[in-house]
Design an enzyme around this catalytic site. Structure first.
Site, PDB file in Angstrom:
ATOM      1  CB  SER A 177      -1.330   2.265   7.791  1.00  0.00           C
ATOM      2  OG  SER A 177      -1.331   3.248   6.808  1.00  0.00           O
ATOM      3  CG  HIS A 211       3.702   3.682   7.902  1.00  0.00           C
ATOM      4  ND1 HIS A 211       3.447   2.904   6.800  1.00  0.00           N
ATOM      5  CD2 HIS A 211       2.496   4.056   8.375  1.00  0.00           C
ATOM      6  CE1 HIS A 211       2.136   2.817   6.613  1.00  0.00           C
ATOM      7  NE2 HIS A 211       1.533   3.506   7.564  1.00  0.00           N
ATOM      8  CG  ASP A 235       4.790   1.056   4.450  1.00  0.00           C
ATOM      9  OD1 ASP A 235       5.135   2.110   5.000  1.00  0.00           O
ATOM     10  OD2 ASP A 235       3.716   0.482   4.684  1.00  0.00           O
TER      11      ASP A 235
END
Length: 858
Positions: free
Chosen positions: A637, A273, A198
């Site tokens: 996600s 994220h 990620d």
């Protein structure tokens, strides 16, 4: 980059396809005509070499693989009984490669020197553990020369990729269910390492601390990764919780798209994220969620005691590139992670013979061969059919659903109309009504309405008349500029505070269509009206209440009034779960011409809408949460790490389960109804999605909604091996040379299709008259008797044998399905098969048939 905020999914995906975003759908060549290529070689990589040595009982295995961890190579060998061998993980504390790995790198370098003698090239990575290959910057002519070498299997252009909680543990029943089985949250997932590929991680976040409990727990002995140390990621950043961290950016840096000041050449997360997804999977239990000064409960990951290893290959500025992602996958496998979670998807469907043949999916196939469970986000490109961005049967693909917690606030107008909004904000005081003043009508010196959009969006307080606005509700426009990050709610709130407004209301600009807005934190009373229709109602009331000068047309007084009802306290409904509109849908596209594959995608759905998760102190991806320690985001996600964490619980309880057995346990135990006992619904449009819902099919939700507690006691599992996946790939017409290039093994004659794989689902893309399908179930519980029942897809007739069987623990049972087409049809139809045990176990699999042909074409 896949935008994980559902509000921007449609628009940003369109920009990505058009190549507007940095690192878009194509691969950007350099000024001198060079580009990044991924080259694979025919000689076996380290892991495949080790398996071959173990398979043939070679005594030189320990000499070739010197050093590193111990432990017997687990299972799959001659000592296993036929009934249990398929469930054994082929990897247990594998020794760290030394001699053979170095030998591979030497061969790669020698090949480059011989082939490109005297020519300029830049080698970026050596891949050696899962695949034998490298990433290199060369010209097309040099790439052609490399492809002609007998040692080279495949040469492919690099391509770009993009990134695709306080309540969800309760919604999934973990505190009273799965965590109890593991001994409570303080033990759930311990000893299992979840590797996340990620945007990195914020190591200072309390969700990743290891000193919150008096219980001592070690770094798992089988994990051999390291913690990279940089100025941005100092020594001591890793601990017993965060056991490893690395970053991979060579391809991006070589292309010149890497912004060192923003993207950070370290494992540190400047996006947010990666921190968010890591905390969903395995963040610590009981971490207070405080945002904008408001308390929103306590957060926990799905496996709060599991360990986290971070492999940063995605970045805020541009997303990422396959060469860097493959390097991250290869390293994660060599480090011996147990699970790989990827909340990323390719920017375009892979070209070539089939979607399965691309460097990322093939590296993940080797990871599965190494015993690693791989989970990937389905993509945020729904609700269109065949919008799936995760294709391969060895990857566990997760779509996004809503859960039952909703944050809503309301504006009550002076005409007694009530309009629903979104906003994590308090309400105005009591029952007092406040005058509404739109920013364009409150300019200093009574100037005309501005032409700059930013003023109507309340982005500049210096142009507004504070005396006119003080104590009133400021009205602002929410335009596409907010979606693109050119304007922000935080800046508008600063404006409202600077002019002493009593609150702020955002109406949706009429040009903003098809976006679902998430609740946004606000320190003052406020909300966003997320519906264009409701925004029109609000504006009609506001404009009709204005008093204007008959000559100049300027506003002389404001008649509209309203009060805001706060949205800090959540509401809980019974209509969840439901499949979110942005969640990518099947059927699974087999190739670039959108032929249907005989493989069900997604595999299931999990919570992905309005998910609280940890946020990086450096996070820039969501301006609304800048400087906060938690953020609420939506997207597939967020769904994928939910399943990664739940898989860690299964791995903890069943350490010998293969990746496919873990996938089966998750798939066959899903929930098919919402909290009211009604069928799970799926949103069908971007605009007003709740008004276009219909019952979800297997192409919307796969096997159904994940059931964490039931997955820990599946009763029966469906399993298959790497050899089965290999035969499936060989069964694709014309695939033999491609399979050989990627795997190093030659295809034998194969007629296996995706429908023949022993997966916990049955999908037939083209049913030509009749088809026989078999499935083998393995009992992982005590002896039990099962009854098989089924519902045939429309337009087919199905027979099953046997319909009843008794199966001892550890044994297998073959079940045969004969499927006949009863009508010609090109539309998909759906059924299911249920295995019901007399001791309470049940395993339900979906049965999908797309095209049905009664008579053969000749």
């Amino acid at each position: 980059m896949e935008d994980h905020r559902a509000a921007a999914a449609a628009f940003l995906y369109a920009l990505t396809v058009l190549g507007v975003l940095a690192g878009g759908a194509g691969v950007r060549a350099f000024e001198d005509g060079t580009a990044v290529y991924i080259v694979t070689m025919k000689q076996a990589p380290v892991f495949h070499r080790r398996l071959n040595l173990e398979k043939f009982g070679s005594r030189v295995a320990t000499a070739v693989f010197r050093g590193g961890g111990g432990g017997g190579g687990g299972g799959g060998g001659a000592g296993d009984t036929p009934t249990t061998r398929v469930l054994r993980k082929p990897r247990q504390g594998s020794p760290k490669p030394m001699n053979y790995g170095s030998y591979i790198v030497h061969l790669q370098n020698a090949l480059l020197k011989r082939t490109l003698r005297g020519e300029h090239y830049i080698k970026l990575y050596s891949y050696r553990y899962l695949i034998n290959g490298f990433a290199v910057v060369i010209t097309p002519l040099q790439a052609d020369n490399l492809s002609r070498r007998k040692e080279v299997a495949n040469v492919m252009l690099d391509y770009s990729v993009r990134t695709a909680t306080t309540h969800t543990p309760e919604f999934l029943g973990l505190p009273q269910g799965a965590w109890v089985q593991e001994g409570g949250p303080q033990f759930a997932g311990q000893g299992v390492v979840v590797g996340l590929i990620d945007t990195g991680i914020d190591p200072t976040h309390p969700s990743f601390a290891d000193d919150l409990s008096t219980d001592s727990y070690p770094v798992p002995a089988h994990y051999s990764g390291i913690c990279e140390v940089t100025n941005d990621f100092p020594s001591g950043s890793c601990n017993r919780k965060l056991v490893g961290a690395r970053h991979f950016a060579a391809s991006a840096i070589t292309r010149g798209v890497f912004n060192a000041s923003q993207d950070l050449a370290s494992p540190s997360d400047s996006d947010g994220h990666g921190t968010h997804t890591a905390s969903i999977a395995a963040g610590n239990h009981g971490i207070p969620v405080v945002v904008a000064g408001h308390q929103f409960g306590n957060a926990s990951g799905m496996a709060p005691r599991a360990h986290i290893a971070v492999y940063k290959a995605l970045y805020k500025s541009f997303g990422g590139f396959a060469a860097d992602v493959v390097a991250a996958i290869d390293q994660a496998a060599e480090d011996n992670v147990d699970i790989i979670s990827l909340s990323i998807t390719p920017n375009r469907r892979p070209p070539g013979l089939a979607t399965f043949f691309n460097p990322i999916d093939m590296a993940l196939l080797s990871a599965v061969k190494a015993g690693i469970f791989v989970v990937q986000a389905a993509g945020n490109t729904g609700p269109s059919p065949k919008s799936m961005s995760s294709y391969s049967p060895w990857i566990f693909t997760v779509g996004a659903s809503a859960h039952d917690r909703v944050y809503s606030n309301y504006v009550v107008l002076g005409n007694n109309l009530t309009i629903q909004g979104v906003g994590l904000a308090p309400g105005t005081d009591g029952d007092c009504m406040y005058t509404l003043v739109a920013a364009p009508h409150a300019l200093k010196n009574n100037t005309v309405s501005p032409t700059e959009m930013s003023l109507g969006e309340c982005q500049d307080s210096s142009r507004l008349d504070a005396d006119l606005i003080r104590g009133k509700i400021l009205v602002c426009s929410y335009s596409i500029r907010f979606v693109l990050g050119l304007s922000s709610v935080k800046q508008a709130l600063d404006t409202a505070n600077n002019v002493s407004a009593a609150g702020v209301i955002f109406y949706l600009d009429p040009f903003v269509l098809g976006f679902q807005l998430n609740p946004t934190p606000m320190r003052m009373p406020g909300l966003i009206i997320p519906s264009s229709d409701d925004s029109k109602v609000f504006l009609t009331y506001y404009n009709d209440s204005l008093v204007r000068d008959e000559t100049s047309g300027q506003v002389v007084s404001f008649g509209g009034v309203a009060k805001i009802l706060g949205g800090l306290n959540p509401n809980y409904g019974n209509s969840a779960p439901k499949v979110m509109f942005y969640s990518a849908r099947g059927p699974d596209p087999e190739d670039n011409s959108l032929s249907n594959a005989d493989i069900l995608k997604p595999n299931l759905v999990a919570p992905g809408s309005s998910i609280w998760g940890a946020w990086s102190s450096l996070g820039l991806d969501s301006a609304e949460f800048a400087g906060e320690s938690f953020a609420m985001l939506s997207g597939t996600s967020m769904a994928a790490p939910h399943v990664a964490g739940l898989a860690a619980l299964i791995k903890q309880k069943f350490p010998s389960f293969s990746p496919v057995a873990i996938a089966s346990a998750l798939s066959t135990t899903t929930t098919l109804s919402d909290r009211q006992g009604k069928p799970i619904m799926a949103q069908r449009t971007y605009s007003n999605p709740d008004s276009t819902q219909s019952p979800a099919t297997a192409f919307d939700m796969g096997n159904g909604f994940v059931n964490a507690t039931a997955a820990l006691d599946p009763g029966l599992v469906f399993d298959c091996s790497y050899d089965d996946f290999f035969s499936f790939l060989c069964g694709i017409n014309g695939s033999s040379p491609v399979v050989t290039n990627y795997t190093g093994n030659s295809c034998m004659a194969s007629t296996m299709t995706g429908a023949d794989l022993n997966l916990p689902s049955i999908t037939i893309a083209v049913l030509n008259q009749t088809r026989t399908i078999t499935r083998t179930v393995t009992n992982v519980a005590a002896d039990e008797s099962y009854t098989v029942s089924y519902s045939a897809p429309y337009g087919t007739a199905v027979s099953v044998a046997p319909t009843q069987f008794s199966i001892p623990g550890g044994q297998k049972q073959l079940v045969t399905f004969v499927v006949n087409a009863t009508m010609n049809s090109s539309s998909a139809s759906f059924g299911n098969v249920g295995f019901y045990g007399d001791k309470g176990h049940r395993a339900i699999i979906p049965f999908s048939v797309i095209s049905k042909v009664v008579y053969s074409s000749w």
